[in-house]
Design a protein around this motif. Sequence first.
Motif, PDB file in Angstrom:
ATOM      1  N   THR A 317       0.835  -1.211   0.000  1.00 63.54           N
ATOM      2  CA  THR A 317       0.000   0.000   0.000  1.00 63.54           C
ATOM      3  C   THR A 317       0.862   1.251   0.000  1.00 63.54           C
ATOM      4  O   THR A 317       0.625   2.210  -0.749  1.00 63.54           O
ATOM      5  CB  THR A 317      -0.930  -0.003   1.229  1.00 63.54           C
ATOM      6  N   VAL A 318       1.880   1.251   0.853  1.00 64.20           N
ATOM      7  CA  VAL A 318       2.788   2.395   0.935  1.00 64.20           C
ATOM      8  C   VAL A 318       3.599   2.512  -0.353  1.00 64.20           C
ATOM      9  O   VAL A 318       3.825   3.610  -0.875  1.00 64.20           O
ATOM     10  CB  VAL A 318       3.724   2.244   2.159  1.00 64.20           C
ATOM     11  N   HIS A 319       4.047   1.377  -0.884  1.00 58.12           N
ATOM     12  CA  HIS A 319       4.868   1.368  -2.098  1.00 58.12           C
ATOM     13  C   HIS A 319       4.121   1.988  -3.281  1.00 58.12           C
ATOM     14  O   HIS A 319       4.715   2.678  -4.122  1.00 58.12           O
ATOM     15  CB  HIS A 319       5.266  -0.073  -2.431  1.00 58.12           C
ATOM     16  N   GLN A 320       2.843   1.769  -3.362  1.00 56.20           N
ATOM     17  CA  GLN A 320       2.044   2.274  -4.483  1.00 56.20           C
ATOM     18  C   GLN A 320       1.421   3.636  -4.206  1.00 56.20           C
ATOM     19  O   GLN A 320       0.701   4.179  -5.037  1.00 56.20           O
ATOM     20  CB  GLN A 320       0.942   1.262  -4.832  1.00 56.20           C
ATOM     21  N   GLY A 321       1.704   4.197  -3.032  1.00 50.51           N
ATOM     22  CA  GLY A 321       1.151   5.494  -2.682  1.00 50.51           C
ATOM     23  C   GLY A 321       2.117   6.634  -2.961  1.00 50.51           C
ATOM     24  O   GLY A 321       3.201   6.456  -3.532  1.00 50.51           O
ATOM     25  N   MET A 322       1.736   7.822  -2.533  1.00 54.39           N
ATOM     26  CA  MET A 322       2.569   9.012  -2.718  1.00 54.39           C
ATOM     27  C   MET A 322       3.772   8.952  -1.782  1.00 54.39           C
ATOM     28  O   MET A 322       3.712   8.391  -0.693  1.00 54.39           O
ATOM     29  CB  MET A 322       1.747  10.271  -2.420  1.00 54.39           C
ATOM     30  N   ASN A 323       4.880   9.560  -2.241  1.00 55.12           N
ATOM     31  CA  ASN A 323       6.102   9.643  -1.421  1.00 55.12           C
ATOM     32  C   ASN A 323       6.577   8.279  -0.945  1.00 55.12           C
ATOM     33  O   ASN A 323       7.050   8.125   0.176  1.00 55.12           O
ATOM     34  CB  ASN A 323       5.872  10.556  -0.211  1.00 55.12           C
ATOM     35  N   ASN A 324       6.442   7.267  -1.801  1.00 58.93           N
ATOM     36  CA  ASN A 324       6.801   5.912  -1.357  1.00 58.93           C
ATOM     37  C   ASN A 324       8.286   5.789  -1.019  1.00 58.93           C
ATOM     38  O   ASN A 324       8.668   5.044  -0.112  1.00 58.93           O
ATOM     39  CB  ASN A 324       6.416   4.880  -2.412  1.00 58.93           C
ATOM     40  N   ARG A 350       4.036 -16.857  -1.455  1.00 60.92           N
ATOM     41  CA  ARG A 350       3.965 -16.097  -2.712  1.00 60.92           C
ATOM     42  C   ARG A 350       3.718 -14.615  -2.443  1.00 60.92           C
ATOM     43  O   ARG A 350       4.346 -13.745  -3.055  1.00 60.92           O
ATOM     44  CB  ARG A 350       2.874 -16.664  -3.619  1.00 60.92           C
ATOM     45  N   GLU A 351       2.802 -14.316  -1.553  1.00 62.82           N
ATOM     46  CA  GLU A 351       2.511 -12.913  -1.231  1.00 62.82           C
ATOM     47  C   GLU A 351       3.760 -12.223  -0.688  1.00 62.82           C
ATOM     48  O   GLU A 351       4.065 -11.072  -1.048  1.00 62.82           O
ATOM     49  CB  GLU A 351       1.382 -12.844  -0.208  1.00 62.82           C
ATOM     50  N   PHE A 352       4.500 -12.933   0.150  1.00 65.26           N
ATOM     51  CA  PHE A 352       5.721 -12.390   0.755  1.00 65.26           C
ATOM     52  C   PHE A 352       6.777 -12.106  -0.307  1.00 65.26           C
ATOM     53  O   PHE A 352       7.336 -10.995  -0.375  1.00 65.26           O
ATOM     54  CB  PHE A 352       6.231 -13.384   1.798  1.00 65.26           C
ATOM     55  N   VAL A 353       7.074 -13.090  -1.136  1.00 62.88           N
ATOM     56  CA  VAL A 353       8.118 -12.928  -2.159  1.00 62.88           C
ATOM     57  C   VAL A 353       7.731 -11.837  -3.148  1.00 62.88           C
ATOM     58  O   VAL A 353       8.553 -10.992  -3.520  1.00 62.88           O
ATOM     59  CB  VAL A 353       8.366 -14.263  -2.891  1.00 62.88           C
ATOM     60  N   GLU A 354       6.488 -11.843  -3.569  1.00 67.85           N
ATOM     61  CA  GLU A 354       6.044 -10.841  -4.552  1.00 67.85           C
ATOM     62  C   GLU A 354       6.167  -9.431  -3.985  1.00 67.85           C
ATOM     63  O   GLU A 354       6.623  -8.506  -4.679  1.00 67.85           O
ATOM     64  CB  GLU A 354       4.602 -11.121  -4.967  1.00 67.85           C
ATOM     65  N   ALA A 355       5.805  -9.238  -2.715  1.00 66.73           N
ATOM     66  CA  ALA A 355       5.892  -7.901  -2.120  1.00 66.73           C
ATOM     67  C   ALA A 355       7.335  -7.440  -2.025  1.00 66.73           C
ATOM     68  O   ALA A 355       7.677  -6.302  -2.392  1.00 66.73           O
ATOM     69  CB  ALA A 355       5.245  -7.908  -0.733  1.00 66.73           C
ATOM     70  N   SER A 360      11.619  -4.048  -4.168  1.00 66.00           N
ATOM     71  CA  SER A 360      13.049  -3.920  -4.416  1.00 66.00           C
ATOM     72  C   SER A 360      13.324  -3.502  -5.861  1.00 66.00           C
ATOM     73  O   SER A 360      14.199  -2.683  -6.126  1.00 66.00           O
ATOM     74  CB  SER A 360      13.762  -5.243  -4.108  1.00 66.00           C
ATOM     75  N   VAL A 361      12.579  -4.061  -6.813  1.00 62.10           N
ATOM     76  CA  VAL A 361      12.717  -3.658  -8.213  1.00 62.10           C
ATOM     77  C   VAL A 361      12.300  -2.198  -8.383  1.00 62.10           C
ATOM     78  O   VAL A 361      12.907  -1.426  -9.132  1.00 62.10           O
ATOM     79  CB  VAL A 361      11.876  -4.582  -9.120  1.00 62.10           C
ATOM     80  N   GLY A 362      11.254  -1.800  -7.649  1.00 59.16           N
ATOM     81  CA  GLY A 362      10.824  -0.417  -7.688  1.00 59.16           C
ATOM     82  C   GLY A 362      10.001  -0.082  -8.915  1.00 59.16           C
ATOM     83  O   GLY A 362       9.443  -0.965  -9.577  1.00 59.16           O
ATOM     84  N   ILE A 399       2.306  -7.051 -10.964  1.00 56.47           N
ATOM     85  CA  ILE A 399       2.811  -5.681 -11.122  1.00 56.47           C
ATOM     86  C   ILE A 399       4.256  -5.707 -11.583  1.00 56.47           C
ATOM     87  O   ILE A 399       4.670  -4.965 -12.485  1.00 56.47           O
ATOM     88  CB  ILE A 399       2.691  -4.913  -9.792  1.00 56.47           C
ATOM     89  N   ILE A 400       5.048  -6.589 -10.959  1.00 53.73           N
ATOM     90  CA  ILE A 400       6.473  -6.627 -11.291  1.00 53.73           C
ATOM     91  C   ILE A 400       6.692  -7.112 -12.720  1.00 53.73           C
ATOM     92  O   ILE A 400       7.597  -6.624 -13.423  1.00 53.73           O
ATOM     93  CB  ILE A 400       7.247  -7.506 -10.280  1.00 53.73           C
ATOM     94  N   ALA A 401       5.877  -8.052 -13.194  1.00 52.46           N
ATOM     95  CA  ALA A 401       6.018  -8.532 -14.574  1.00 52.46           C
ATOM     96  C   ALA A 401       5.767  -7.392 -15.563  1.00 52.46           C
ATOM     97  O   ALA A 401       6.491  -7.248 -16.556  1.00 52.46           O
ATOM     98  CB  ALA A 401       5.050  -9.686 -14.822  1.00 52.46           C
ATOM     99  N   SER A 402       4.778  -6.579 -15.257  1.00 55.42           N
ATOM    100  CA  SER A 402       4.470  -5.437 -16.124  1.00 55.42           C
ATOM    101  C   SER A 402       5.615  -4.438 -16.131  1.00 55.42           C
ATOM    102  O   SER A 402       5.994  -3.921 -17.200  1.00 55.42           O
ATOM    103  CB  SER A 402       3.186  -4.769 -15.631  1.00 55.42           C
ATOM    104  N   ARG A 403       6.199  -4.194 -14.963  1.00 58.83           N
ATOM    105  CA  ARG A 403       7.303  -3.219 -14.896  1.00 58.83           C
ATOM    106  C   ARG A 403       8.556  -3.743 -15.597  1.00 58.83           C
ATOM    107  O   ARG A 403       9.258  -2.981 -16.284  1.00 58.83           O
ATOM    108  CB  ARG A 403       7.614  -2.920 -13.432  1.00 58.83           C
ATOM    109  N   ILE A 404       8.838  -5.021 -15.446  1.00 59.10           N
ATOM    110  CA  ILE A 404      10.033  -5.587 -16.080  1.00 59.10           C
ATOM    111  C   ILE A 404       9.917  -5.549 -17.607  1.00 59.10           C
ATOM    112  O   ILE A 404      10.892  -5.244 -18.315  1.00 59.10           O
ATOM    113  CB  ILE A 404      10.250  -7.038 -15.593  1.00 59.10           C
TER     114      ILE A 404
END
Length: 440
Positions: A317-324, A350-355, A360-362, A399-404
Amino acid sequence: MTNGLVVSSVQLPAVSSFSAPMLTALTSALGIDRSVLASDDQIQNAWQNLPQLLSNIPPHLRTEGMARMCVAVATGLFDSAINYAWNAAIVELRDKVRRFGIHIIPQITDKDFDEAKLLDMQDSELLNLCLKLNLISETGFFMLDQCRDIRNNFSAAHPVIGSIDEYEFISFLNRCSRHALSDEQNMTGVDIKEFMTALNASGFSPEQMQIWCDRITKTFDAQRDAIFGMLHGIYCDPAKDEHSRVTAITICSAFAQSFSPNSSSGLINQHQKYQAKGEQDRFKASQAFFENLGLLGLLSETERHALISAACKNLMTVHQGMNNFYNEPPFAERLAKLSVGHQIPETVRREFVEAVVTCSVGNPYGTANSADLHYQQIITGFSPKEIQVMLELPSIPTIIASRISSHSRCKDKFKSLVVSLQPASIPTSLKSIYEKWQKA
């Protein structure tokens, strides 16, 4: 040397020159057979073993009773000798109780106790008390309790049911020496009332903290376990002042990695009681207690799942919000605290690794650098099953697949994370994917 301490060697005078003629003359004068007393060989045998046994007894415990015991041995009165040895052992056990703290014992036994009661105790009661206070070990209790039976039935203190020889006396004195007449570190009890008064008064200074930690270290196991349970209760009590809660968790932190199985069991039982009673404030505080002490492994898998899942959701939630970039570090740190050194439940893997990998990828603009220190600490410690999840992420809708696939910066960062993995931890079935990312 005994118990790590150097003791002075005892040298005794020879007795054969005066003991043997005296005993012969005495029995002759009384008109009784010499065989009713210990033989000259028995006396000599016991006398030769005495110096080593006496050397094992600290000098300050070689009292008048020890001198009387030696005189009894020199004349073959082994039944009297064991009585003197036993009396010396009982005197020292009473002194051990005094050094432990007579005023503390009622807090442990829930019964009145004072000097008069100590002096009135039967020997069996004294042995049981010393065992309860850890002043003697279970082995010591067993050995000394046998000595008590021997003293009651074979010594000059009571009408005897038989006689003992020199070997039985030597064994008796050896047991008293090892388990009662020794310089083993004497346990000192913690005055709970004094401790609670100090803890509730104000926050401990570093000097106070050191003093109380030393006292807790020196007390016996059962009281130490009770203290940790009490401190856990203080930390979980919402009515307690913050300084008391901070002091409680700080003291426990000093001992957390050496909690006994009984301590851990007692803490978990209390934790579950909070949950069963629906005391949510105490239950949440108890979870924080285990988390802060690095003892989450003691909690059930279901509970660890809930904690890690909630931490992952908060982080995302924080990662996808403002000023992350500014807000992520404390959430990343908490997730690291929950996971590093602990096995992640399969249900939340899975939830843990994905988060962790996603954050980390950002994003196209970068990664929260302060938070990434925690992410990389977690990732380098991934298990083979967690690595498998990580390497599957780019090929499933995430989300990470889309960013990569859309941003070269994110792709390069993911590659650097893959390269940081331990090659030996890569599952065989994923070696080709691992090598592909190394070459990307």
